[in-house]
Design a protein around this motif. Structure first.
Motif: not given
Length: 119
Positions: A62-64, A68-73
């Motif tokens: 879940k953290m990964e 990944s979503a944070l990196r995209e953001g």
């Protein structure tokens, strides 16, 4: 050697062989039972640990996903920041041009008024 001694010797040999076979069978049965009980105990002791590790693995997955979503953001924010910086620079240049034009116009008007008054 008389018959009685011979029979005794044969009996001893048979007893010895029988004892060996019996010991082998008994050892095998005991080993199997011991292994079975040991495996059961081991599984009982390991079950909570395995359960915790499974939960930790789920959390890490879940953290990964969140990372990944944070990196995209972050990439999207950087892109938008560049666009904003570009627009701010363009607006600043436009404001400077407008200020320069207004200064030129003021001077032109002031010079035109002075020339008109002088005549």
């Amino acid at each position: 050697m008389n018959n009685e001694q011979l029979l005794q010797e044969i009996s001893d040999m048979l007893d010895k062989k029988l004892d060996e076979k019996l010991d082998e069978k008994l050892d095998k049965i005991l080993d199997e039972k011991f292994d079975e009980k040991l495996d059961k105990k081991f599984d009982e002791k390991l079950e909570p640990i395995i359960s915790r590790m499974d939960k930790m693995e789920d959390r890490m997955d879940k953290m990964e996903s969140q990372m990944s979503a944070l990196r995209e953001g972050q990439l999207e924010i950087r892109k938008e920041t560049r666009e904003i910086n570009k627009k701010v620079s363009e607006t600043y240049q436009l404001a400077l041009e407008a200020w320069g034009k207004s200064t030129e116009n003021r001077l032109w008007l002031e010079n035109g008024i002075e020339t008109a008054q002088a005549t």
